[in-house]
Design a protein around this motif. Structure first.
Motif, PDB file in Angstrom:
ATOM      1  N   SER A 165      40.561  67.400  57.992  1.00 29.18           N
ATOM      2  CA  SER A 165      41.322  68.457  58.662  1.00 29.18           C
ATOM      3  C   SER A 165      42.747  68.566  58.138  1.00 29.18           C
ATOM      4  O   SER A 165      43.502  69.445  58.560  1.00 29.18           O
ATOM      5  N   ALA A 166      43.150  67.698  57.215  1.00 31.30           N
ATOM      6  CA  ALA A 166      44.512  67.732  56.685  1.00 31.30           C
ATOM      7  C   ALA A 166      44.718  68.981  55.835  1.00 31.30           C
ATOM      8  O   ALA A 166      43.812  69.395  55.099  1.00 31.30           O
ATOM      9  N   PRO A 167      45.900  69.599  55.897  1.00 30.57           N
ATOM     10  CA  PRO A 167      46.155  70.785  55.072  1.00 30.57           C
ATOM     11  C   PRO A 167      46.139  70.444  53.594  1.00 30.57           C
ATOM     12  O   PRO A 167      46.559  69.357  53.194  1.00 30.57           O
ATOM     13  N   ARG A 168      45.626  71.357  52.784  1.00 31.25           N
ATOM     14  CA  ARG A 168      45.583  71.163  51.339  1.00 31.25           C
ATOM     15  C   ARG A 168      46.915  71.580  50.715  1.00 31.25           C
ATOM     16  O   ARG A 168      47.648  72.403  51.250  1.00 31.25           O
ATOM     17  N   GLY A 169      47.206  71.052  49.523  1.00 29.61           N
ATOM     18  CA  GLY A 169      48.410  71.435  48.799  1.00 29.61           C
ATOM     19  C   GLY A 169      48.157  72.668  47.959  1.00 29.61           C
ATOM     20  O   GLY A 169      47.170  73.393  48.133  1.00 29.61           O
ATOM     21  N   GLY A 170      49.058  72.906  46.999  1.00 26.81           N
ATOM     22  CA  GLY A 170      48.890  74.034  46.103  1.00 26.81           C
ATOM     23  C   GLY A 170      47.662  73.862  45.231  1.00 26.81           C
ATOM     24  O   GLY A 170      47.129  72.761  45.067  1.00 26.81           O
ATOM     25  N   ALA A 171      47.235  74.936  44.628  1.00 26.99           N
ATOM     26  CA  ALA A 171      45.993  74.917  43.854  1.00 26.99           C
ATOM     27  C   ALA A 171      46.072  73.973  42.664  1.00 26.99           C
ATOM     28  O   ALA A 171      45.052  73.471  42.197  1.00 26.99           O
ATOM     29  N   THR A 172      47.288  73.718  42.154  1.00 24.53           N
ATOM     30  CA  THR A 172      47.435  72.860  40.972  1.00 24.53           C
ATOM     31  C   THR A 172      47.650  71.400  41.337  1.00 24.53           C
ATOM     32  O   THR A 172      47.675  70.540  40.460  1.00 24.53           O
ATOM     33  N   ALA A 173      47.824  71.090  42.613  1.00 26.01           N
ATOM     34  CA  ALA A 173      48.058  69.705  43.020  1.00 26.01           C
ATOM     35  C   ALA A 173      46.778  68.899  42.856  1.00 26.01           C
ATOM     36  O   ALA A 173      45.693  69.362  43.206  1.00 26.01           O
ATOM     37  N   PRO A 174      46.883  67.665  42.305  1.00 26.23           N
ATOM     38  CA  PRO A 174      45.670  66.857  42.099  1.00 26.23           C
ATOM     39  C   PRO A 174      44.845  66.665  43.368  1.00 26.23           C
ATOM     40  O   PRO A 174      43.622  66.777  43.331  1.00 26.23           O
ATOM     41  N   LEU A 175      45.497  66.352  44.492  1.00 25.15           N
ATOM     42  CA  LEU A 175      44.751  66.123  45.718  1.00 25.15           C
ATOM     43  C   LEU A 175      44.155  67.406  46.273  1.00 25.15           C
ATOM     44  O   LEU A 175      43.204  67.360  47.041  1.00 25.15           O
ATOM     45  N   ALA A 176      44.744  68.556  45.910  1.00 27.60           N
ATOM     46  CA  ALA A 176      44.164  69.816  46.371  1.00 27.60           C
ATOM     47  C   ALA A 176      42.807  70.033  45.711  1.00 27.60           C
ATOM     48  O   ALA A 176      41.899  70.619  46.294  1.00 27.60           O
ATOM     49  N   LYS A 177      42.653  69.528  44.490  1.00 32.13           N
ATOM     50  CA  LYS A 177      41.389  69.692  43.779  1.00 32.13           C
ATOM     51  C   LYS A 177      40.367  68.651  44.226  1.00 32.13           C
ATOM     52  O   LYS A 177      39.196  68.976  44.453  1.00 32.13           O
ATOM     53  N   SER A 178      40.817  67.402  44.336  1.00 34.18           N
ATOM     54  CA  SER A 178      39.872  66.325  44.657  1.00 34.18           C
ATOM     55  C   SER A 178      39.668  66.136  46.152  1.00 34.18           C
ATOM     56  O   SER A 178      38.675  65.539  46.576  1.00 34.18           O
ATOM     57  N   GLY A 179      40.598  66.629  46.958  1.00 32.30           N
ATOM     58  CA  GLY A 179      40.502  66.460  48.397  1.00 32.30           C
ATOM     59  C   GLY A 179      41.124  65.145  48.844  1.00 32.30           C
ATOM     60  O   GLY A 179      41.492  64.294  48.028  1.00 32.30           O
ATOM     61  N   PRO A 180      41.254  64.941  50.149  1.00 32.72           N
ATOM     62  CA  PRO A 180      41.853  63.711  50.674  1.00 32.72           C
ATOM     63  C   PRO A 180      40.962  62.507  50.401  1.00 32.72           C
ATOM     64  O   PRO A 180      39.749  62.640  50.187  1.00 32.72           O
TER      65      PRO A 180
END
Length: 232
Positions: A205-220
């Protein structure tokens, strides 16, 4: 007589020379006391560095042959660039006899939530059990460390906090158990599995970062470290 103390949660200043990964700037110091049946929470708002240590320590002897302590602490850090997390459980049995053996159990649960990309994490998780001239004594030390890494900071939901409090109470209840330490270990492992499942659900349920952020791609990510030591 069994002994249990109020747990404390803290963020403790360290220098770069002591932790290596931390900057030379002074770190904030925060210590929060909580009732024994509550889950201590601490936070470190804003982007920066954080360092803290949690401990559970027991020492059984002829005067106090049956000792149990647990620690269960949650650190919600927000966005950080450097974290030093130390979690230790130490159990000692000393000087008891084969006819009247000691029983010493220490269990420490540490939960860390942090946000940011490329966070420098220096994590230590260690359980150590020692028998000192104590034949037939039962000595168990277990350290559990959970690290939740997300792109954007988030806080655990009230429901999750209530569930963690319930798990903490079940961990406390092991104080009155007369089961062998092998059974106590199985019960602690089961509680740790419940914590991991709960954190997995919360992290989604954590908010995602920008589209280029590594964790935004891989998820928490939720990582659990477990270290046990046992002496008989």
């Amino acid at each position: 007589m069994k002994n249990r103390t109020v747990q404390r949660s803290s963020i403790i200043g360290r220098t770069a020379g002591r932790l290596g990964a931390l900057s030379g700037a002074c770190l904030a110091v925060l210590a929060v006391a909580a009732p024994a049946d509550a889950v201590p929470f601490s936070d470190h708002p804003g982007r920066g560095a954080a360092a803290f240590a949690d401990r559970a320590t027991t020492h059984a002897n002829r005067v106090h042959p049956d000792q149990y302590k647990d620690s269960f602490t949650v650190h919600e850090l927000g966005t950080v660039f450097s974290v030093g997390a130390n979690n230790r459980a130490t159990a000692v049995s000393a000087g008891c006899s084969t006819q009247h053996p000691c029983r010493s159990i220490a269990l420490s649960f540490q939960i860390v939530t942090m946000a940011g990309d490329n966070v420098r994490l220096n994590a230590t998780n260690l359980g150590r059990a020692v028998n000192e001239q104590c034949p037939g004594c039962q000595t168990l030390a277990g350290a559990y460390q959970f690290v939740v890494s997300t792109a954007q900071p988030f806080t655990l939901s009230p429901e999750a906090r209530n569930q963690l409090a319930a798990i903490h109470r079940r961990l406390d209840a092991l104080d009155t158990s007369n089961d062998p330490i092998s059974v106590v270990k199985e019960r602690a492992d089961d509680l740790a599995a419940q914590v991991k499942a709960l954190l997995d659900r919360e992290a989604l349920s954590a908010p995602r970062g920008g589209a280029t952020a590594p964790l935004a791609k891989s998820g928490p990510s939720v990582t659990m470290h477990r270290h046990y030591d046992r002496a008989n």
